[in-house]
Design a protein around this motif. Structure first.
Motif, PDB file in Angstrom:
ATOM      1  N   SER A   1       2.979 -12.555 -19.222  1.00  0.00           N
ATOM      2  CA  SER A   1       2.761 -11.155 -19.594  1.00  0.00           C
ATOM      3  C   SER A   1       3.752 -10.713 -20.660  1.00  0.00           C
ATOM      4  O   SER A   1       3.423  -9.875 -21.499  1.00  0.00           O
ATOM      5  CB  SER A   1       2.797 -10.213 -18.392  1.00  0.00           C
ATOM      6  OG  SER A   1       3.352 -10.815 -17.291  1.00  0.00           O
ATOM      7  N   TYR A   2       4.946 -11.312 -20.643  1.00  0.00           N
ATOM      8  CA  TYR A   2       5.928 -10.996 -21.688  1.00  0.00           C
ATOM      9  C   TYR A   2       5.362 -11.361 -23.056  1.00  0.00           C
ATOM     10  O   TYR A   2       5.357 -10.561 -23.986  1.00  0.00           O
ATOM     11  CB  TYR A   2       7.214 -11.776 -21.406  1.00  0.00           C
ATOM     12  CG  TYR A   2       8.306 -11.556 -22.430  1.00  0.00           C
ATOM     13  CD1 TYR A   2       9.044 -10.375 -22.426  1.00  0.00           C
ATOM     14  CD2 TYR A   2       8.587 -12.513 -23.394  1.00  0.00           C
ATOM     15  CE1 TYR A   2      10.035 -10.159 -23.358  1.00  0.00           C
ATOM     16  CE2 TYR A   2       9.576 -12.310 -24.328  1.00  0.00           C
ATOM     17  CZ  TYR A   2      10.309 -11.132 -24.313  1.00  0.00           C
ATOM     18  OH  TYR A   2      11.281 -10.937 -25.235  1.00  0.00           O
ATOM     19  N   VAL A   3       4.847 -12.589 -23.151  1.00  0.00           N
ATOM     20  CA  VAL A   3       4.307 -13.059 -24.428  1.00  0.00           C
ATOM     21  C   VAL A   3       3.095 -12.223 -24.850  1.00  0.00           C
ATOM     22  O   VAL A   3       2.999 -11.761 -25.986  1.00  0.00           O
ATOM     23  CB  VAL A   3       3.921 -14.549 -24.322  1.00  0.00           C
ATOM     24  CG1 VAL A   3       3.105 -14.987 -25.530  1.00  0.00           C
ATOM     25  CG2 VAL A   3       5.171 -15.392 -24.190  1.00  0.00           C
TER      26      VAL A   3
ATOM     27  N   LYS B   1      10.415  -7.511 -31.952  1.00  0.00           N
ATOM     28  CA  LYS B   1       9.112  -8.143 -31.776  1.00  0.00           C
ATOM     29  C   LYS B   1       9.195  -9.570 -32.267  1.00  0.00           C
ATOM     30  O   LYS B   1       9.522  -9.812 -33.415  1.00  0.00           O
ATOM     31  CB  LYS B   1       8.037  -7.347 -32.511  1.00  0.00           C
ATOM     32  CG  LYS B   1       7.638  -6.135 -31.692  1.00  0.00           C
ATOM     33  CD  LYS B   1       6.710  -5.219 -32.400  1.00  0.00           C
ATOM     34  CE  LYS B   1       6.569  -3.942 -31.567  1.00  0.00           C
ATOM     35  NZ  LYS B   1       5.914  -2.881 -32.326  1.00  0.00           N
ATOM     36  N   ILE B   2       8.829 -10.494 -31.373  1.00  0.00           N
ATOM     37  CA  ILE B   2       8.994 -11.936 -31.583  1.00  0.00           C
ATOM     38  C   ILE B   2      10.205 -12.255 -32.461  1.00  0.00           C
ATOM     39  O   ILE B   2      10.106 -12.786 -33.554  1.00  0.00           O
ATOM     40  CB  ILE B   2       7.726 -12.620 -32.130  1.00  0.00           C
ATOM     41  CG1 ILE B   2       6.762 -11.620 -32.700  1.00  0.00           C
ATOM     42  CG2 ILE B   2       7.062 -13.475 -31.071  1.00  0.00           C
ATOM     43  CD1 ILE B   2       5.492 -12.281 -33.205  1.00  0.00           C
ATOM     44  N   GLY B   3      11.342 -11.908 -31.944  1.00  0.00           N
ATOM     45  CA  GLY B   3      12.585 -12.376 -32.536  1.00  0.00           C
ATOM     46  C   GLY B   3      13.073 -11.580 -33.739  1.00  0.00           C
ATOM     47  O   GLY B   3      14.193 -11.769 -34.201  1.00  0.00           O
TER      48      GLY B   3
ATOM     49  N   THR C   1      -2.857 -20.235 -27.592  1.00  0.00           N
ATOM     50  CA  THR C   1      -2.005 -21.421 -27.581  1.00  0.00           C
ATOM     51  C   THR C   1      -0.893 -21.248 -26.552  1.00  0.00           C
ATOM     52  O   THR C   1      -0.654 -22.114 -25.715  1.00  0.00           O
ATOM     53  CB  THR C   1      -1.387 -21.665 -28.968  1.00  0.00           C
ATOM     54  OG1 THR C   1      -2.428 -21.671 -29.916  1.00  0.00           O
ATOM     55  CG2 THR C   1      -0.622 -22.977 -28.995  1.00  0.00           C
ATOM     56  N   PHE C   2      -0.245 -20.085 -26.618  1.00  0.00           N
ATOM     57  CA  PHE C   2       0.803 -19.788 -25.643  1.00  0.00           C
ATOM     58  C   PHE C   2       0.254 -19.832 -24.226  1.00  0.00           C
ATOM     59  O   PHE C   2       0.844 -20.382 -23.308  1.00  0.00           O
ATOM     60  CB  PHE C   2       1.391 -18.395 -25.912  1.00  0.00           C
ATOM     61  CG  PHE C   2       2.618 -18.441 -26.750  1.00  0.00           C
ATOM     62  CD1 PHE C   2       3.853 -18.712 -26.170  1.00  0.00           C
ATOM     63  CD2 PHE C   2       2.557 -18.225 -28.111  1.00  0.00           C
ATOM     64  CE1 PHE C   2       4.985 -18.770 -26.950  1.00  0.00           C
ATOM     65  CE2 PHE C   2       3.686 -18.278 -28.888  1.00  0.00           C
ATOM     66  CZ  PHE C   2       4.909 -18.549 -28.316  1.00  0.00           C
ATOM     67  N   SER C   3      -0.927 -19.239 -24.095  1.00  0.00           N
ATOM     68  CA  SER C   3      -1.584 -19.184 -22.800  1.00  0.00           C
ATOM     69  C   SER C   3      -1.825 -20.583 -22.262  1.00  0.00           C
ATOM     70  O   SER C   3      -1.586 -20.858 -21.084  1.00  0.00           O
ATOM     71  CB  SER C   3      -2.914 -18.461 -22.948  1.00  0.00           C
ATOM     72  OG  SER C   3      -2.989 -17.428 -22.044  1.00  0.00           O
ATOM     73  N   ALA C   4      -2.295 -21.464 -23.160  1.00  0.00           N
ATOM     74  CA  ALA C   4      -2.583 -22.835 -22.739  1.00  0.00           C
ATOM     75  C   ALA C   4      -1.303 -23.520 -22.269  1.00  0.00           C
ATOM     76  O   ALA C   4      -1.282 -24.209 -21.243  1.00  0.00           O
ATOM     77  CB  ALA C   4      -3.211 -23.613 -23.885  1.00  0.00           C
TER      78      ALA C   4
ATOM     79  N   ALA D   1      13.796  -7.483 -18.524  1.00  0.00           N
ATOM     80  CA  ALA D   1      12.822  -7.681 -19.590  1.00  0.00           C
ATOM     81  C   ALA D   1      11.640  -8.525 -19.106  1.00  0.00           C
ATOM     82  O   ALA D   1      10.536  -8.429 -19.635  1.00  0.00           O
ATOM     83  CB  ALA D   1      13.475  -8.363 -20.784  1.00  0.00           C
ATOM     84  N   LEU D   2      11.921  -9.367 -18.095  1.00  0.00           N
ATOM     85  CA  LEU D   2      10.880 -10.273 -17.618  1.00  0.00           C
ATOM     86  C   LEU D   2      10.070  -9.585 -16.510  1.00  0.00           C
ATOM     87  O   LEU D   2      10.578  -9.323 -15.443  1.00  0.00           O
ATOM     88  CB  LEU D   2      11.549 -11.535 -17.071  1.00  0.00           C
ATOM     89  CG  LEU D   2      10.656 -12.760 -16.939  1.00  0.00           C
ATOM     90  CD1 LEU D   2      10.173 -13.215 -18.300  1.00  0.00           C
ATOM     91  CD2 LEU D   2      11.410 -13.861 -16.238  1.00  0.00           C
ATOM     92  N   PRO D   3       8.814  -9.268 -16.790  1.00  0.00           N
ATOM     93  CA  PRO D   3       8.023  -8.564 -15.771  1.00  0.00           C
ATOM     94  C   PRO D   3       7.484  -9.543 -14.732  1.00  0.00           C
ATOM     95  O   PRO D   3       6.282  -9.756 -14.615  1.00  0.00           O
ATOM     96  CB  PRO D   3       6.891  -7.936 -16.584  1.00  0.00           C
ATOM     97  CG  PRO D   3       6.722  -8.857 -17.751  1.00  0.00           C
ATOM     98  CD  PRO D   3       8.044  -9.519 -17.998  1.00  0.00           C
ATOM     99  N   ALA D   4       8.404 -10.176 -13.955  1.00  0.00           N
ATOM    100  CA  ALA D   4       7.987 -11.228 -13.021  1.00  0.00           C
ATOM    101  C   ALA D   4       7.441 -10.631 -11.727  1.00  0.00           C
ATOM    102  O   ALA D   4       8.087  -9.829 -11.083  1.00  0.00           O
ATOM    103  CB  ALA D   4       9.171 -12.139 -12.705  1.00  0.00           C
TER     104      ALA D   4
END
Ligand SMILES: Nc1ncnc2c1ncn2[C@@H]1O[C@H](COP(=O)(O)OP(=O)(O)OP(=O)(O)O)[C@@H](O)[C@H]1O
Ligand SMILES: [Mg+2]
Lengths: 398, 244
Positions: free
Chosen positions: A47-49, A194-196, A263-266, A354-357
């Motif tokens: 979900s973070y990504v 946003k992405i770094g 891709t990230f999802s995979a 930050a990590l919505p775990a």
């Protein structure tokens, strides 16, 4: 109800050996807690990504100079043609495309009076603010108009503005960027990272100005917004064809955000499967623990089994008692594991907000179901051993 | 009615056969009170287990109320044990984690008898052996005699027609043994067939009939009153090997 009586009888037998019961639970508890924590982590990462990417806009297509997928012969890397402002303007005219913003990028020193700092420079056009849904806090973004004209104006990111003009309004003031003097047109509201890339420490200038200032002949990329999400594929294909035609060869990479996302999802899916496999192994080990304690229990309670058979309890009912014990053991272990898992996840969220775990519901259900199933499956062997006992021998403790 | 016709039971120890019972032909009438005596290893317990349908003959036929036990399935044997037979063992065989009442309830616990009726039967059975006040006590809070009385309550709670007792007083002092024997007598009086395995003349003499086993065979049948003769036979049998 017979089932309830069976479970009550089983429970009575279990609570007699508290420590042993507790220890045999532990394996299941650890296994289930591991499933909860690991799936919560990967799900959180996912979900973070997703959040990071969707904050960039989902209708976006990015054009990069150079090809990432080499289809030609290896060995001689061809130098790609420059990606130009004219390319961006041509792309903007395609029917599937709503707008296209050329982006040049580099770093420069910006200063005002005594204060100065190193910032990222983004050279772009007015369309950038629309494509990225950038919010303006004060003044305005880069003006519409001839992208080839390099006007000496700029827009400051939130942090850049605050550090150069603490407590002041920068709009209308003139800052020095590298060797250039530039008038500040506006200030952006806080964007975050946003992405770094920390967008708040960025200064936006007209794209022609940026390329000149940074001494670039090629754009860093072209940011394209499709007419609609459904047009993404069409947009991507028509951009590829157009640029190939203009450059005489296919020397750009066209990516859509959702392609990156998938891709990230995979990757994350693979990770989830690997973690699930590890968890499954740990549950199997836990099952062997249960089997062990149940075997001990059966051999300790040989006389009891003999007695049950003597007073007319059927084999199947003896079986049910021992399976119920195994199921109770693993279910109790699984419940403790769920609890421990949730607590660990909450602890992690507390440490890394930050990590919505959060453990996904399917993982909670699967972990619990698997644990009970493992208990019952591994309880089968001891339970069968109990039912196979000859009543006379069992009564004699043999 | 218990009818044994040329019943043998052979155990295999390794590949060596052990002849625990050899062609026993014996009938136990309904409501009879019989004592089975004999030296250690003569086959008393094996016989009792056969009668109780815990075991099946290797050869010969055993008819219980006209039905041939050898033809019954495991599940049917279990059914017979549940409804027709009550067991009492030398070592009581109470489940330590269950209270006296729960132990007595055991034969009914996995059946279809409604809870209310189960409770009534348990109270009645405990009252019949004088343990009404001890229902909630665990076995290790009971004396040996009380434990055996609880076991007796358990053996009768399903209303069996046959009560089988293997050395019921073997672990008891003579006073509490007497209480247990009185209860057995009373149950016999209520119409149960009672078969008691014993070494003890005081136990055997209460029976109507004594059957003496030697080396897996019936060697003597006598009325309960002729206990002295039986003890003489047993003593002779004991000394037999030394003389021979
Ligand atoms: N499961 C078995 N396997 C092998 N041999 C057995 C088995 N059960 C009994 N036997 C043998 O059968 C014979 C009769 O045993 P049983 O237990 O019936 O004797 P018993 O008359 O009850 O003796 P005790 O007075 O010591 O209880 C003995 O020789 C015994 O060793
Ligand atoms: Mg015996």
């Amino acid at each position: 109800m017979r089932v309830r009586k069976t479970f009550r009888f089983a429970l009575g037998a279990l609570t007699r050996h508290g420590l042993r019961t507790g220890l045999s639970l532990l394996g299941v508890t650890i296994g289930v807690a591991a499933v909860i924590v690991l799936t919560a982590l990967t799900d959180g990462a996912r979900s973070y990504v997703v959040e990071q990417f969707s904050s960039l806009g989902t209708n976006l297509v990015v054009v990069l100079p150079g090809r990432t997928e080499t289809t030609g012969f290896p060995g001689v890397p061809s130098i790609p043609n420059d990606l130009t402002i004219a390319d961006a303007e041509a792309i903007a005219l395609l029917p599937a495309v709503k707008r296209a913003a050329p982006v040049a990028m580099g770093t420069e020193t910006v200063s005002f009076g005594e204060r100065s700092r190193q910032v990222a420079i983004i050279g772009t056009t007015a369309d950038y603010a629309l494509a990225r849904q950038v919010e303006i806090a004060r003044g305005e973004f880069l003006p519409r108009g001839d992208a080839d004209r390099g006007a000496p104006v700029c827009v400051l990111g939130h942090v850049a503005a605050r550090e150069l003009f603490p407590g002041e309004n920068p709009v209308g003031r003139v800052v020095r960027v590298g060797g250039w003097r530039m008038r500040v047109l506006g200030v952006l509201s806080r964007q975050g990272t946003k992405i770094g890339l920390n967008l708040d420490e960025t200064i936006y200038v007209p794209v022609a100005t940026g390329m000149q200032m940074l001494n670039r002949s090629s754009l860093f990329r072209i940011l394209v917004e499709a007419q609609a999400y459904a047009d993404l594929a069409t947009a991507r294909e028509s951009i590829r064809r157009l640029v190939t035609e203009r450059h005489g060869e296919e020397d750009v990479t066209v990516i859509t955000q959702d392609a990156v996302l998938s891709t990230f999802s995979a990757i994350l899916n693979t990770l989830t499967i690997v973690l699930a496999a590890i968890a499954a192994i740990s549950l199997t080990v836990a099952g062997i623990g249960i089997m062990n304690v149940m075997l001990v229990s059966v051999s300790e309670r040989t006389r009891e089994i003999g007695l049950l058979r003597a007073v007319g309890v059927h084999r199947s009912q003896v079986m049910a008692v021992f399976l119920a014990e195994a199921a109770l053991l693993s279910a109790a272990g699984a419940l403790l594991g769920l609890l421990a898992g949730y607590l660990l996840v909450r602890l992690m969220v507390g440490l890394f907000p930050a990590l919505p775990a959060a453990p996904p519901p399917w993982a909670v259900a699967a972990a619990f179901g698997m644990a009970v199933l493992v208990g019952v499956v591994f309880g089968l062997l001891p339970a069968r051993r109990a039912t196979r006992l000859d009543p006379v021998a069992a009564l004699a403790g043999r | 009615m218990i009818e044994l016709a040329e019943v043998s039971r052979t155990f295999l120890v390794g590949d060596r056969p052990v002849y625990a019972l050899r062609e026993i032909t014996e009938t136990f009438a309904e409501g009879e009170h019989v004592a089975i005596m004999g030296a250690s290893g003569s086959g008393k317990s094996t016989l009792l287990n056969l009668i109780g349908c815990l075991d099946r003959p290797t050869s010969g036929t055993y008819r219980l109320d006209g039905r041939s036990v050898g033809d019954l399935s495991q599940s049917e044997l279990t059914q017979v044990r549940r409804h027709k037979i009550g067991f009492v063992f030398q070592s009581f065989h109470l489940i330590p984690r269950l209270t006296a009442a729960e132990n007595v309830e055991l034969p009914m616990i996995f059946g279809d008898i409604p809870r209310r009726e189960r409770r009534e039967r348990v109270s009645a059975a405990l009252a019949a052996v004088g343990l009404a006040e001890r229902a909630t006590h665990l076995p290790d809070q009971l004396s040996g005699g009380e434990r055996q009385r609880a076991a007796l309550a358990r053996s009768t709670v399903m209303g069996p027609s046959i009560l089988l007792a293997d050395e019921p007083t073997g672990n008891l002092d003579s006073a509490s043994g007497r209480v247990v024997l009185d209860l057995l007598d009373r149950m016999h009086g209520d119409g149960l067939t009672v078969i008691v395995v014993t070494h003890d003349a005081k136990v055997a003499q209460r029976a109507e009939r004594i059957v003496v086993l030697f080396d897996g065979k019936v060697v003597e049948r006598a009325a309960g009153g002729r206990i002295a003769d039986v003890m003489a036979v047993l003593a002779a049998a004991d000394e037999g090997p030394e003389e021979g």
